[in-house]
Design a protein around this motif. Structure first.
Motif, mmCIF file in Angstrom:
data_model
loop_
_atom_site.group_PDB
_atom_site.id
_atom_site.type_symbol
_atom_site.label_atom_id
_atom_site.label_comp_id
_atom_site.label_asym_id
_atom_site.label_seq_id
_atom_site.Cartn_x
_atom_site.Cartn_y
_atom_site.Cartn_z
ATOM 1 N N LYS A 73 0.818 -1.214 0.000
ATOM 2 C CA LYS A 73 0.000 0.000 0.000
ATOM 3 C C LYS A 73 0.852 1.266 0.000
ATOM 4 O O LYS A 73 0.398 2.324 -0.446
ATOM 5 C CB LYS A 73 -0.919 0.002 1.219
ATOM 6 C CG LYS A 73 -1.944 -1.129 1.222
ATOM 7 C CD LYS A 73 -2.810 -1.090 2.463
ATOM 8 C CE LYS A 73 -3.836 -2.233 2.458
ATOM 9 N NZ LYS A 73 -4.685 -2.228 3.672
ATOM 10 N N GLU A 74 2.077 1.179 0.504
ATOM 11 C CA GLU A 74 2.918 2.370 0.579
ATOM 12 C C GLU A 74 3.546 2.741 -0.760
ATOM 13 O O GLU A 74 4.209 3.785 -0.866
ATOM 14 C CB GLU A 74 4.019 2.181 1.627
ATOM 15 C CG GLU A 74 4.938 0.992 1.375
ATOM 16 C CD GLU A 74 4.460 -0.264 2.071
ATOM 17 O OE1 GLU A 74 5.298 -1.162 2.280
ATOM 18 O OE2 GLU A 74 3.252 -0.338 2.392
ATOM 19 N N LEU A 75 3.392 1.924 -1.783
ATOM 20 C CA LEU A 75 3.932 2.245 -3.105
ATOM 21 C C LEU A 75 3.093 3.354 -3.736
ATOM 22 O O LEU A 75 1.906 3.177 -4.008
ATOM 23 C CB LEU A 75 3.939 1.010 -4.007
ATOM 24 C CG LEU A 75 4.404 1.259 -5.450
ATOM 25 C CD1 LEU A 75 5.869 1.676 -5.484
ATOM 26 C CD2 LEU A 75 4.196 0.015 -6.309
ATOM 27 N N VAL A 76 3.702 4.494 -3.982
ATOM 28 C CA VAL A 76 2.996 5.633 -4.573
ATOM 29 C C VAL A 76 2.693 5.349 -6.040
ATOM 30 O O VAL A 76 3.576 4.969 -6.805
ATOM 31 C CB VAL A 76 3.841 6.920 -4.448
ATOM 32 C CG1 VAL A 76 3.110 8.101 -5.087
ATOM 33 C CG2 VAL A 76 4.157 7.205 -2.983
ATOM 34 N N GLY A 77 1.427 5.525 -6.410
ATOM 35 C CA GLY A 77 1.035 5.335 -7.800
ATOM 36 C C GLY A 77 0.858 3.886 -8.212
ATOM 37 O O GLY A 77 0.850 3.579 -9.411
ATOM 38 N N ARG A 78 0.673 2.997 -7.231
ATOM 39 C CA ARG A 78 0.572 1.579 -7.580
ATOM 40 C C ARG A 78 -0.684 1.289 -8.399
ATOM 41 O O ARG A 78 -0.672 0.422 -9.266
ATOM 42 C CB ARG A 78 0.589 0.706 -6.333
ATOM 43 C CG ARG A 78 -0.630 0.847 -5.429
ATOM 44 C CD ARG A 78 -0.623 -0.214 -4.361
ATOM 45 N NE ARG A 78 -1.855 -0.172 -3.577
ATOM 46 C CZ ARG A 78 -2.367 -1.227 -2.960
ATOM 47 N NH1 ARG A 78 -1.755 -2.390 -3.049
ATOM 48 N NH2 ARG A 78 -3.472 -1.118 -2.259
ATOM 49 N N ASN A 79 -1.767 2.026 -8.156
ATOM 50 C CA ASN A 79 -2.987 1.820 -8.948
ATOM 51 C C ASN A 79 -2.776 2.221 -10.405
ATOM 52 O O ASN A 79 -3.292 1.566 -11.322
ATOM 53 C CB ASN A 79 -4.143 2.620 -8.343
ATOM 54 C CG ASN A 79 -4.585 2.073 -6.996
ATOM 55 O OD1 ASN A 79 -4.451 0.884 -6.731
ATOM 56 N ND2 ASN A 79 -5.089 2.951 -6.135
ATOM 57 N N PHE A 80 -2.018 3.287 -10.623
ATOM 58 C CA PHE A 80 -1.723 3.706 -11.998
ATOM 59 C C PHE A 80 -0.878 2.650 -12.702
ATOM 60 O O PHE A 80 -1.141 2.294 -13.866
ATOM 61 C CB PHE A 80 -0.996 5.047 -11.992
ATOM 62 C CG PHE A 80 -0.430 5.415 -13.336
ATOM 63 C CD1 PHE A 80 -1.257 5.921 -14.341
ATOM 64 C CD2 PHE A 80 0.923 5.242 -13.610
ATOM 65 C CE1 PHE A 80 -0.736 6.245 -15.592
ATOM 66 C CE2 PHE A 80 1.445 5.563 -14.848
ATOM 67 C CZ PHE A 80 0.616 6.073 -15.845
ATOM 68 N N PHE A 81 0.148 2.145 -12.008
ATOM 69 C CA PHE A 81 1.001 1.114 -12.610
ATOM 70 C C PHE A 81 0.185 -0.146 -12.912
ATOM 71 O O PHE A 81 0.364 -0.779 -13.955
ATOM 72 C CB PHE A 81 2.167 0.776 -11.673
ATOM 73 C CG PHE A 81 3.168 1.885 -11.523
ATOM 74 C CD1 PHE A 81 3.752 2.457 -12.635
ATOM 75 C CD2 PHE A 81 3.522 2.358 -10.272
ATOM 76 C CE1 PHE A 81 4.681 3.489 -12.500
ATOM 77 C CE2 PHE A 81 4.433 3.380 -10.128
ATOM 78 C CZ PHE A 81 5.018 3.952 -11.248
ATOM 79 N N MET A 82 -0.702 -0.487 -12.008
ATOM 80 C CA MET A 82 -1.520 -1.676 -12.214
ATOM 81 C C MET A 82 -2.460 -1.483 -13.392
ATOM 82 O O MET A 82 -2.670 -2.405 -14.202
ATOM 83 C CB MET A 82 -2.323 -1.978 -10.946
ATOM 84 C CG MET A 82 -2.738 -3.427 -10.818
ATOM 85 S SD MET A 82 -1.305 -4.519 -10.661
ATOM 86 C CE MET A 82 -1.737 -5.787 -11.848
ATOM 87 N N PHE A 83 -3.018 -0.284 -13.523
ATOM 88 C CA PHE A 83 -3.890 0.004 -14.663
ATOM 89 C C PHE A 83 -3.113 -0.091 -15.973
ATOM 90 O O PHE A 83 -3.614 -0.659 -16.961
ATOM 91 C CB PHE A 83 -4.495 1.410 -14.519
ATOM 92 C CG PHE A 83 -5.214 1.872 -15.757
ATOM 93 C CD1 PHE A 83 -6.504 1.432 -16.036
ATOM 94 C CD2 PHE A 83 -4.600 2.756 -16.639
ATOM 95 C CE1 PHE A 83 -7.160 1.860 -17.184
ATOM 96 C CE2 PHE A 83 -5.254 3.178 -17.782
ATOM 97 C CZ PHE A 83 -6.531 2.736 -18.056
ATOM 98 N N ALA A 84 -1.895 0.439 -16.001
ATOM 99 C CA ALA A 84 -1.079 0.384 -17.218
ATOM 100 C C ALA A 84 -0.741 -1.052 -17.593
ATOM 101 O O ALA A 84 -0.727 -1.411 -18.780
ATOM 102 C CB ALA A 84 0.202 1.199 -17.016
ATOM 103 N N VAL A 102 -2.552 -3.835 -16.730
ATOM 104 C CA VAL A 102 -3.781 -4.503 -17.176
ATOM 105 C C VAL A 102 -4.180 -4.013 -18.564
ATOM 106 O O VAL A 102 -4.707 -4.781 -19.382
ATOM 107 C CB VAL A 102 -4.914 -4.253 -16.160
ATOM 108 C CG1 VAL A 102 -6.242 -4.795 -16.681
ATOM 109 C CG2 VAL A 102 -4.565 -4.903 -14.821
ATOM 110 N N PHE A 103 -3.927 -2.749 -18.857
ATOM 111 C CA PHE A 103 -4.268 -2.177 -20.161
ATOM 112 C C PHE A 103 -3.584 -2.944 -21.291
ATOM 113 O O PHE A 103 -4.170 -3.119 -22.372
ATOM 114 C CB PHE A 103 -3.852 -0.708 -20.194
ATOM 115 C CG PHE A 103 -4.268 0.017 -21.440
ATOM 116 C CD1 PHE A 103 -5.544 0.534 -21.562
ATOM 117 C CD2 PHE A 103 -3.382 0.178 -22.495
ATOM 118 C CE1 PHE A 103 -5.937 1.204 -22.717
ATOM 119 C CE2 PHE A 103 -3.761 0.837 -23.647
ATOM 120 C CZ PHE A 103 -5.049 1.358 -23.762
#
Length: 302
Positions: A107-118, A120-121
């Protein structure tokens, strides 16, 4: 009255089990029969196979198809190359997948949701073959083993499964307790996380190895040197050569020669399937539980 109900229920249970085992046995036979047919066809007289006489037992036992394949030095070279590609792919792919999966699970990784979206994309949209080819060319990896290993090193699906494992199996409280004892994040990963992650490491190694062993398209696109061809591409070349071969005598095609080549083509085709599948067929019964575990890990949480 109670005893009679118990007896009736027991009979119903046995009947239910009987039908279950019967249905499962039929499904098993349906699934195994194609593989069995390929095996007996590869050791049968090609004339009997072509005539449809090989159904349950081999007819006219012969190992000519396997002799033709195993006498070919390219087949042995293909085995060596495929084993090399599998080892490199497992070493590189598992290292990157486990490291990235753990980082994305924190959870402490900044921007992990963005990286995950990229990530999965890329499962739904990609640059295509031409941009990939130009990229490999500009990186000077054409006609090298790295053109086969590097592009497929990380799979988005494997990364999602790995991240899910870490999210559900490595609690944040474990990291907090380790930090209280003076443990750094790097030491925590290597000393605590990795020993607890042997199931997912085994699953990823297995998925990567099987995928690389069955792969032939990257080698077909990026390799020109036949000395670097994996086994699957060597077998494809043999199959295409046996299909297209025709001997010309005195300016005309000899029908007898064509008929003989057609027979060998069918024999070689079945032998090719067995030769290329032997490693997976040998390992799968021992590693089946890891396939099941990998599917279960990915189904727990997205």
């Amino acid at each position: 009255m109670t005893n009679l109900a118990r007896v009736a229920r027991t009979k119903n249970d046995k009947l239910f089990d009987f039908f279950n085992y019967g249905i499962l046995t039929i499904i098993l036979l349906i699934v195994l029969y194609p593989l069995y047919l390929i095996i007996i066809s590869s050791i049968s007289d090609p004339l009997a196979v072509t005539a449809g006489k090989v159904v349950f037992w081999p007819k006219g036992f012969t190992l000519k198809g396997y002799e033709i394949l195993l006498e070919n030095k390219d087949v042995w070279r293909g085995y060596r190359n495929s084993l090399l590609y599998v080892v490199l792919s497992v070493a590189i792919g598992v290292s990157l997948t486990i490291s990235a999966g753990y980082a994305l699970s924190r959870k402490e990784l900044v921007g992990r949701n963005f990286f995950m979206f990229a990530i999965v994309f890329t499962m739904f949209f990609s640059g295509g073959l031409i941009p990939s080819y130009l990229l490999i060319q500009q990186l000077h990896m054409m006609n090298t083993i790295w053109a086969v290993v590097i592009p497929s090193a990380v799979s988005a699906y494997n990364l999602i499964v790995t991240r899910t494992f870490f999210q559900t199996s490595i609690p944040d409280e474990l990291l907090e307790a380790a930090k209280i004892d003076g443990c750094s994040t790097t030491r925590f990963f290597f000393s605590i996380v990795l020993p607890l992650s042997m199931p997912i490491i085994a699953v990823m190694a297995l998925f990567t190895a099987v995928g690389e062993w069955n792969s032939y398209f990257p080698a077909l696109i990026y390799l020109q040197d036949q000395a670097l061809y994996p086994l699957q591409l060597i077998l494809r070349s043999i199959l295409v050569a046996s299909r297209d071969a025709a001997q010309v005598t005195d300016g005309a095609i000899d029908p007898d020669v064509i008929a003989e080549q057609q027979q060998y083509k069918e024999l070689i085709k079945y032998s090719l399937i067995i030769v290329s599948s032997i490693p997976v067929l040998i390992l799968y019964p021992f590693l089946q539980r890891y396939f099941v575990k990998g599917v279960m890990i990915g189904s727990i949480k997205g």
